[in-house]
Scaffold this motif. Structure first.
Motif, mmCIF file in Angstrom:
data_model
loop_
_atom_site.group_PDB
_atom_site.id
_atom_site.type_symbol
_atom_site.label_atom_id
_atom_site.label_comp_id
_atom_site.label_asym_id
_atom_site.label_seq_id
_atom_site.Cartn_x
_atom_site.Cartn_y
_atom_site.Cartn_z
ATOM 1 N N SER A 1 0.791 -1.224 0.000
ATOM 2 C CA SER A 1 0.000 0.000 0.000
ATOM 3 C C SER A 1 0.827 1.280 0.000
ATOM 4 O O SER A 1 0.270 2.358 -0.201
ATOM 5 N N GLN B 1 -11.305 1.305 -3.060
ATOM 6 C CA GLN B 1 -10.475 2.341 -3.654
ATOM 7 C C GLN B 1 -9.022 2.161 -3.218
ATOM 8 O O GLN B 1 -8.749 1.829 -2.062
ATOM 9 N N PRO B 2 -8.098 2.387 -4.142
ATOM 10 C CA PRO B 2 -6.694 2.239 -3.769
ATOM 11 C C PRO B 2 -6.218 3.438 -2.954
ATOM 12 O O PRO B 2 -6.917 4.442 -2.870
ATOM 13 N N PRO B 3 -5.015 3.343 -2.386
ATOM 14 C CA PRO B 3 -4.427 4.512 -1.725
ATOM 15 C C PRO B 3 -4.353 5.691 -2.694
ATOM 16 O O PRO B 3 -4.232 5.503 -3.906
ATOM 17 N N LEU B 4 -4.420 6.871 -2.135
ATOM 18 C CA LEU B 4 -4.531 8.059 -2.966
ATOM 19 C C LEU B 4 -3.351 8.269 -3.904
ATOM 20 O O LEU B 4 -3.476 8.917 -4.929
ATOM 21 N N ILE C 1 -1.765 6.048 -5.602
ATOM 22 C CA ILE C 1 -1.667 5.068 -6.688
ATOM 23 C C ILE C 1 -2.656 5.431 -7.788
ATOM 24 O O ILE C 1 -3.862 5.310 -7.612
ATOM 25 N N PRO C 2 -2.145 5.875 -8.919
ATOM 26 C CA PRO C 2 -3.058 6.292 -9.974
ATOM 27 C C PRO C 2 -3.570 5.108 -10.801
ATOM 28 O O PRO C 2 -2.914 4.078 -10.931
ATOM 29 N N GLU D 1 4.001 10.700 0.523
ATOM 30 C CA GLU D 1 3.955 11.974 -0.191
ATOM 31 C C GLU D 1 4.131 13.119 0.786
ATOM 32 O O GLU D 1 4.084 12.935 2.000
#
Lengths: 239, 252
Positions: free
Chosen positions: A95, A117-120, A122-123, A195
């Motif tokens: 993650s 939903q993936p972690p923010l 990960i696009p 980030e």
């Protein structure tokens, strides 16, 4: 269906004579050449990629995926693998990795379910890519660089500890650890940042992007038209 | 410790309520305070400071439940890629605040959530982050002497904190972590042993996994992939098969 993953360090090793990698769904006509429909890229090491691949292929055995239900009858193979992937991106040890999920075939693409939903960081993206050819300038720049100080602690920065921001005209330079600790102020129970805001230009930047930039891999993929001809684009695929 | 993020994303909009009442640190005598601090690997301090530190630690370890705000504030934003003409616009998520995770509710006297997410939502907790920061300063404070990883000894959570501290205090090791480079499990274990931290392999792997730290069974510097077979091969019909040699991995 075969799932495979790619490592971003592999592209620096030169021409990849392992050739074509595959991932994705079988053609509905049954046999025939495999078709790559989905890739997950950005793994920072072989080991990380292989482990991810193994878990994706063996979710019923993987210790980290015991919460993922087996494939239901109404689920197609692709749907099931998509669901497994969605779950994987949300749990450790994956993650916080700087991954990208990329659909290659429009007709197969799916979105993440609202509850998965993936972690923010990960696009989810779409489109075929290939490696850009790299100019040689960057190596020279390093040798000629003047002595720099870390913007956070003020001490001189050695090349191997050096992080810089990839935004154009941002001059930020810092130690790896100084910036990590800075980013982790908002995320203190972790060791690996995900980030944070660049102390120079204040743009939000992903830690993975900073590391890629440090390694010279940042921004080295380019979109290509999916209808490209001659050589198959996967021949040049070095992610 | 950082388990299923699905479980952690439950919304809870209740008021902030402490789970366990704080012990009367102010009433304890100095040896008792020293003892309690020692469990967290903190050296003896002047009495007043010990009381303050223990209060901070208690506040941090007995997490308050807070509501999820990141699902309301964040959302994917599409940026059509200028360089893209024919294929679909490249859509990617603009990173926003780090995800806020509701800590799991604690049973009384359970301190396992010490390492659980304490990430801040936008709305609530600058105060919390300050408390946490000052708490973590215990471990990261380079001015203080005498706090060694070996001092945080007996209990499992203390051991995990000690592992964390070991990584943080070794710049070469931490630099590897930060660059996503795999850590050699063998070397890590011998460092732990040298520091007097007794932690079973399974628990160590759990910790590394929870921190998303990749580990390798090879010695440091050895290329682990050289120990594996080549993973893609070609058959004569042009079909390609992937082989995965995963039996060397302890878990995945």
């Amino acid at each position: 269906m075969v799932v495979e993953v790619e490592s971003f360090y592999e592209r620096r090793i030169g021409q990849h004579n392992a050739g074509r990698h595959r991932g994705g769904a079988k053609r509905t006509s049954g046999r025939g050449p495999w078709e790559m429909v989905l890739i997950v890229h950005g793994f920072p090491s072989d080991i990380a990629a292989l482990r991810f691949e193994w878990a994706w292929q063996h979710p019923h055995i993987s210790r980290r995926l015991s919460h993922v239900a087996r494939r239901s009858r109404k689920e197609s193979s692709l749907q099931f693998h998509w669901r497994v992937l969605s779950n994987m991106l949300r749990v450790a040890p994956w993650s916080r990795l700087p991954l990208t999920v990329r659909w290659l075939k429009q007709e197969y693409r799916m979105d993440f379910a609202p509850e998965l939903q993936p972690p923010l960081h990960i696009p989810l993206t779409f489109g075929c890519v290939r490696a850009k050819t790299k100019p040689q300038q960057e190596c020279k720049e390093q040798d000629e660089r003047q002595v720099e100080r870390c913007v956070l602690c003020g001490v001189f920065v050695k090349a191997m500890d050096r992080l810089s921001c990839f935004h154009p005209s941002c001059q930020m330079v810092s130690h790896l650890i100084c910036l990590a600790k800075h980013f982790l102020k908002a995320d203190p129970s972790h060791l690996l940042p995900v980030e944070g805001k660049c102390p120079g230009c204040h743009h939000s930047v992903l830690w993975g992007s900073l590391i890629r930039h440090k390694n010279g891999c940042h921004g080295d993929l380019e979109e290509i038209s999916s209808s490209s001809s001659q050589s198959h684009w996967t021949d040049e695929l070095q992610l | 410790f950082f388990y299923d993020m699905v479980a952690c994303r439950k919304r809870n909009k209740g008021p902030l309520v402490p789970i366990t009442p704080m012990p009367g640190f102010s009433d304890m005598d100095t040896p008792e305070l020293k003892n309690k601090l020692n469990r967290f690997g903190v050296r003896p301090l002047p009495k007043k400071q010990m009381v303050l530190k223990l209060k901070e630690i208690h506040q941090y370890t007995h997490q308050l439940q807070s509501s999820e705000s990141e699902e309301e504030t964040s959302g994917p934003q599409c940026h059509p890629n200028a360089s893209n003409s024919q294929s679909a616009p490249l859509c990617f998520k603009q990173p926003t605040a780090p995800p806020a995770v509701s800590p799991v509710k604690l049973p009384p006297s359970e301190e396992d959530e010490l390492l659980s997410a304490s990430q801040n939502s936008n709305t609530s907790s600058t105060a919390e982050s300050e408390r946490y920061s000052s708490y973590m300063a215990i471990y990261d404070d380079s001015d203080s002497e005498g706090i060694t990883a070996s001092q945080a000894v007996v209990r499992k959570k203390d051991k995990l904190l000690a592992v964390r501290q070991l990584i943080l205090s070794d710049p070469k090791l931490y630099a590897r972590v930060l660059q996503y480079q795999p850590l050699s499990l063998a070397e890590l274990r011998s460092s732990l042993k040298a520091a007097g931290i007794r932690l079973g392999a399974a628990k160590l792997l759990d910790f590394l996994d929870s921190q998303c730290i990749t580990f390798s069974m090879a010695k440091q510097g050895q290329n682990a992939s050289s120990r594996r077979k080549r993973r893609v091969k070609t058959t004569t019909s042009g079909e390609r098969k992937a082989e995965e040699k995963s039996d060397r991995l302890p878990c995945a």
